[in-house]
Write a protein that holds these residues in place. Structure first.
Motif, PDB file in Angstrom:
ATOM      1  N   UNK A 301     -28.160  36.867  22.510  1.00 48.78           N
ATOM      2  CA  UNK A 301     -28.394  36.115  23.742  1.00 48.78           C
ATOM      3  C   UNK A 301     -27.099  35.566  24.314  1.00 48.78           C
ATOM      4  N   UNK A 302     -26.226  35.059  23.452  1.00 45.59           N
ATOM      5  CA  UNK A 302     -24.991  34.447  23.936  1.00 45.59           C
ATOM      6  C   UNK A 302     -24.084  35.475  24.617  1.00 45.59           C
ATOM      7  N   UNK A 303     -23.949  36.637  23.998  1.00 48.18           N
ATOM      8  CA  UNK A 303     -23.080  37.676  24.563  1.00 48.18           C
ATOM      9  C   UNK A 303     -23.643  38.188  25.879  1.00 48.18           C
ATOM     10  N   UNK A 304     -24.946  38.396  25.922  1.00 43.75           N
ATOM     11  CA  UNK A 304     -25.578  38.870  27.159  1.00 43.75           C
ATOM     12  C   UNK A 304     -25.439  37.837  28.267  1.00 43.75           C
ATOM     13  N   UNK A 305     -25.670  36.580  27.950  1.00 46.14           N
ATOM     14  CA  UNK A 305     -25.599  35.524  28.960  1.00 46.14           C
ATOM     15  C   UNK A 305     -24.191  35.402  29.535  1.00 46.14           C
ATOM     16  N   UNK A 306     -23.192  35.357  28.672  1.00 44.66           N
ATOM     17  CA  UNK A 306     -21.808  35.214  29.139  1.00 44.66           C
ATOM     18  C   UNK A 306     -21.379  36.441  29.932  1.00 44.66           C
ATOM     19  N   UNK A 307     -21.699  37.633  29.449  1.00 43.91           N
ATOM     20  CA  UNK A 307     -21.324  38.871  30.147  1.00 43.91           C
ATOM     21  C   UNK A 307     -21.992  38.952  31.511  1.00 43.91           C
ATOM     22  N   UNK A 308     -23.270  38.591  31.568  1.00 45.49           N
ATOM     23  CA  UNK A 308     -24.019  38.638  32.817  1.00 45.49           C
ATOM     24  C   UNK A 308     -23.421  37.688  33.856  1.00 45.49           C
ATOM     25  N   UNK A 331     -21.908  31.564  19.673  1.00 47.05           N
ATOM     26  CA  UNK A 331     -21.281  31.592  20.986  1.00 47.05           C
ATOM     27  C   UNK A 331     -20.044  32.492  20.956  1.00 47.05           C
ATOM     28  N   UNK A 332     -19.718  33.034  22.106  1.00 39.85           N
ATOM     29  CA  UNK A 332     -18.501  33.829  22.231  1.00 39.85           C
ATOM     30  C   UNK A 332     -17.311  32.975  21.798  1.00 39.85           C
ATOM     31  N   UNK A 333     -16.465  33.550  20.935  1.00 39.84           N
ATOM     32  CA  UNK A 333     -15.337  32.795  20.380  1.00 39.84           C
ATOM     33  C   UNK A 333     -14.081  33.038  21.208  1.00 39.84           C
ATOM     34  N   UNK A 334     -13.349  31.971  21.488  1.00 33.52           N
ATOM     35  CA  UNK A 334     -12.118  32.053  22.276  1.00 33.52           C
ATOM     36  C   UNK A 334     -10.957  31.581  21.419  1.00 33.52           C
ATOM     37  N   UNK A 335      -9.946  32.438  21.274  1.00 28.14           N
ATOM     38  CA  UNK A 335      -8.809  32.121  20.420  1.00 28.14           C
ATOM     39  C   UNK A 335      -7.517  32.253  21.204  1.00 28.14           C
ATOM     40  N   UNK A 336      -6.766  31.161  21.285  1.00 27.07           N
ATOM     41  CA  UNK A 336      -5.467  31.156  21.959  1.00 27.07           C
ATOM     42  C   UNK A 336      -4.377  30.913  20.919  1.00 27.07           C
ATOM     43  N   UNK A 337      -3.619  31.953  20.604  1.00 32.04           N
ATOM     44  CA  UNK A 337      -2.536  31.851  19.637  1.00 32.04           C
ATOM     45  C   UNK A 337      -1.260  31.361  20.321  1.00 32.04           C
ATOM     46  N   UNK A 338      -0.341  30.843  19.530  1.00 31.38           N
ATOM     47  CA  UNK A 338       0.901  30.352  20.124  1.00 31.38           C
ATOM     48  C   UNK A 338       1.800  31.494  20.575  1.00 31.38           C
ATOM     49  N   UNK A 339       1.819  32.574  19.777  1.00 33.92           N
ATOM     50  CA  UNK A 339       2.775  33.642  20.055  1.00 33.92           C
ATOM     51  C   UNK A 339       2.148  35.008  19.800  1.00 33.92           C
ATOM     52  N   UNK A 340       2.608  35.971  20.557  1.00 27.77           N
ATOM     53  CA  UNK A 340       2.157  37.355  20.439  1.00 27.77           C
ATOM     54  C   UNK A 340       2.282  37.880  19.008  1.00 27.77           C
ATOM     55  N   UNK A 341       3.353  37.499  18.322  1.00 28.93           N
ATOM     56  CA  UNK A 341       3.592  38.016  16.979  1.00 28.93           C
ATOM     57  C   UNK A 341       2.539  37.557  15.972  1.00 28.93           C
ATOM     58  N   UNK A 342       1.792  36.502  16.289  1.00 33.27           N
ATOM     59  CA  UNK A 342       0.755  36.020  15.382  1.00 33.27           C
ATOM     60  C   UNK A 342      -0.503  36.887  15.424  1.00 33.27           C
TER      61      UNK A 342
END
Length: 735
Positions: A301-308, A331-342
């Motif tokens: 449900x979470x993926x469908x709702x967010x995508x819709x 829920x859809x997980x959001x990950x913000x890393x500090x650097x590309x190399x991580x």
């Protein structure tokens, strides 16, 4: 209306296969006369619907199987459809499943046989092949050897023009990264017609010729119109203008056309796909019925709702309300890393915890994203399968240059190696210098021979002496240091910048390759070991195809992942400039929003591959520079975590976050913007309180406006309801 025969058909297949169709699927199966457009949301069971409709035509409507034609997007799709049909209806004869190219070839071949015209296909690896011809023409036009990237850009340009039926006088209006592309195309077309004994044809010629033949040869047109009583096209959002034109002529008499598509999953405009055709379907077929498969059987449900909610960012589309009856997961997980190399290490850590690697897929926009993954996952011992691998990184001329520089450091006598890279120094050496070097068979270094036996200016001698010393020192360097010396001290970066200006290369892409090589070099001790590592990774990519169906994580571009599904999906490298690409943003600046809308659809395709877990990964820095998380990442973030209005308590003066329900009294403005569609990113507006500002982003719920001294996130509904915004008619689009 269903009769008893129809009910029996559905009940029997339900008992035999466990296939239970929903109301809309049954409507699509039962609609057998006249045109039908079936808009199928991701995971909505479109293939099952197609197969059931074909079986219904044969079993219940008593249609002749030989008079049913199913046209699919690829040969693999045609084979898959044929297998599914045989599984569903093992006792029925198969129908014609084929690609549009196969159908077109059949028409053209019959026409040429009737006319006595000899022809030869120039696709593949024969003596005369399309790529070899284009290489020679490019060489004659530019006096340079074409790169693989340029060759791909050129073939895409040619295919685009033919599939869009663009006349010759407008070829120059179509952009291409290859200089003088229109001139090269003209010479290419002239060359194919230059033989007196036969025509030379490529695959795209099959389409344009078939279209022309059906238009001009009445006998053949009537024959093919009468050959099939029912025509079905799948993945029609990826169909080009010329392909649509062929199908139109095929069904002109009976109009029994069943089109299955999803305008929200049209991601091949660069290959001339024509999603607008679907939006105009009822103009072409006024009597057409349109049905929408909106129930998603794939995702939580979470993926469908967010995508819709995310796809509604696009406005040039059919309105659909995708939903699911699947259970709630996470829920859809959001990950913000500090650097590309991580990023590679982060993904290794996450996926190493999984019980089954095959449950996971890592999706990215560009093939270049796969290289750090291959390196990291190979070191971690996690098997991977790469969908549609592209080894152009390892065969790229920059990679070859760097390896040749390193080889030269270990044996400066190798004139043959020096000849491959002498133009990549800022030493201004000529072919005459190389001819003189080749005459030197004295076992001395190329640097000494250049200084002693060739005519050089004083500044060239200085550069070569310095270069000789750098190469001598390079033998003792670690590979990362060696690459940095090549880039800066030997002047390789300056040469790349110059080549980018002269030949139209994308400088950022070239530097990304160098940066990736440096990343690989970090875990290698020696220059010799670096060369071995590159070969090993190339071999790993090639051999990953043998991991298909095994317990291995899948690496795939968003494009290649279309049609697939996985319990866990990780979408990575989500930064502006990658998705959306810089070119998408530049087009939007000029008021051309189609590329940006396609980028939205591509992101949507990635999201809807996930069944249970979807994670979006971005970062704040890349190669020492600030990276801006993708605006699409932020759109999803606002859906998952809706921003709240900050309200100040009148008694305590304290500020608290909560949803605002109280209406602020602001004088009514009769010229205020009242429609959501009137709000566009990059547009200048005037807020009744905050003054003039530029729209940074705008979703269904939140509008972000940059004012001179601050940026505000406001409720779209409140702005429209209260008439807070007025247009300033400024065309700029924020990057």
């Amino acid at each position: 209306m269903m009769n008893s025969r129809d009910s029996y058909f559905f009940d029997r297949k339900s008992a035999e296969l466990g296939v239970v169709l929903n109301k809309v699927q049954k409507q699509a199966v039962l609609h057998t006369k006249g045109p039908l457009l079936l808009l199928a949301s991701p995971g909505s069971g479109k293939t099952t619907t197609i197969i059931m409709r074909i079986g219904y035509l044969i079993e219940v409507q008593k249609a002749d199987p030989s008079r049913i034609k199913a046209v699919t997007f690829s040969k693999a799709s045609a084979n898959d459809m044929k297998e599914r049909f045989q599984q569903f209806f093992p006792n029925l004869p198969s129908i014609h499943f084929s690609t549009i190219h196969s159908l077109a070839f059949q028409v053209v071949r019959e026409y040429f046989n009737r006319q006595g015209i000899r022809y030869e296909l120039i696709e593949g690896q024969g003596e005369l092949n399309k790529k070899q011809i284009l290489r020679k023409i490019y060489q004659s036009v530019h006096e340079e050897t074409i790169t693989e990237d340029q060759l791909e850009a050129l073939t895409t340009y040619i295919s685009y023009i033919k599939n869009r039926l663009i006349p010759e006088e407008k070829w120059t209006a179509i952009t291409c990264d290859v200089s003088k592309a229109a001139d090269i195309l003209k010479q290419y077309e002239d060359f194919k017609k230059s033989r007196s004994d036969q025509l030379l044809l490529d695959y795209d010629d099959m389409l344009t010729l078939a279209n022309d033949v059906l238009k001009t040869d009445q006998t053949l047109r009537v024959k093919y119109q009468q050959k099939f009583d029912y025509v079905l096209t799948d993945e029609s959002q990826d169909t080009s203008l010329v392909q649509h034109a062929i199908i139109e002529q095929l069904v002109e008499e009976h109009k029994n056309l069943f089109v299955v598509a999803d305008d929200d999953q049209s991601i091949y405009m660069w290959r001339a796909a024509e999603p607008q055709y679907l939006l105009d379907f009822q103009r072409v077929y006024p009597e057409a019925k349109i049905l929408k498969l909106e129930q998603n059987y794939r995702s939580s449900q979470e993926i469908v709702d967010v995508s819709n909610r995310f796809i509604k960012r696009n406005k040039n589309r059919y309105e659909k309300q995708m939903f699911t009856k699947n259970p709630s997961r996470e829920q859809v997980e959001l990950t913000a890393l500090r650097d590309y190399h991580e990023q590679p290490g982060y993904l290794v850590d996450k996926i190493s915890l999984l019980e089954n690697y095959r449950d996971a897929a890592i999706l990215y926009r560009n093939h270049s994203s796969s290289i750090p993954l291959i390196d990291a996952f190979a070191r971690a011992g996690i098997p991977f399968y790469m969908k549609d691998p592209d080894n152009r990184f390892f065969t790229h001329w920059i990679v070859k240059d760097v390896l040749n520089f390193m080889r030269l450091a270990f044996d400066a006598r190798r004139t043959d190696i020096f000849e491959r890279v002498y133009g990549k120094f800022n030493w201004y050496l000529s072919k005459n210098h190389m001819e003189q070097l080749h005459r030197m068979q004295n076992g001395e270094s190329v640097f000494d021979n250049l200084i002693r036996y060739t005519r050089l200016k004083d500044f060239q001698k200085v550069k070569i002496k310095k270069g000789k010393e750098i190469f001598r020192e390079m033998k003792q360097m670690d590979p990362g240091q060696a690459i940095r010396s090549i880039r800066t001290e030997l002047g390789y970066e300056d040469v790349l910048k110059d080549m980018s200006k002269r030949l139209g290369f994308n400088k950022e892409n070239l530097f990304d390759i160098l940066n990736t090589l440096e990343d690989i070099a970090k875990s290698v001790d020696s220059v010799a070991g670096f060369g071995k590592r590159i070969k090993h990774l190339d071999a790993l990519m090639a051999s990953s195809k043998f991991n298909k169906g095994e317990d291995a994580v899948t690496f795939s571009t968003f494009h290649s992942a279309k049609g697939l599904e996985f319990p866990r999906v990780y979408m990575i490298d989500l930064i502006d400039g990658v998705i959306p690409a810089q070119s998408d943003l530049e087009s939007a600046k000029d008021g051309v929003y189609e590329p940006l809308e396609e980028a939205v659809r591509l992101f949507y395709v990635g999201m809807t591959r996930a069944e249970q877990h979807l994670e979006l990964v971005t970062y704040q820095r890349k190669y020492g520079k600030k990276a801006r998380p993708s605006r699409f990442y932020h759109d999803v973030e606002r859906i998952v975590h809706p921003p709240k209005v900050i309200k100040e308590d009148e008694k305590t003066g304290k500020r608290e976050s909560r949803t605002s329900t109280k209406k602020t009294r602001i004088p009514y403005d009769p010229n205020a913007i009242k429609e959501r569609d009137a709000l566009q990113e990059g547009m200048m507006v005037k807020h009744r309180v905050f003054g003039r500002g530029e729209i940074v982003s705008c979703s269904d719920e939140i509008i972000e406006i940059r004012f001179p001294k601050f940026t505000k996130k406001l409720s779209v509904d409140k702005c429209l309801e209260m008439g807070l915004l007025g247009a300033c008619h400024h065309p700029n689009f924020v990057e």
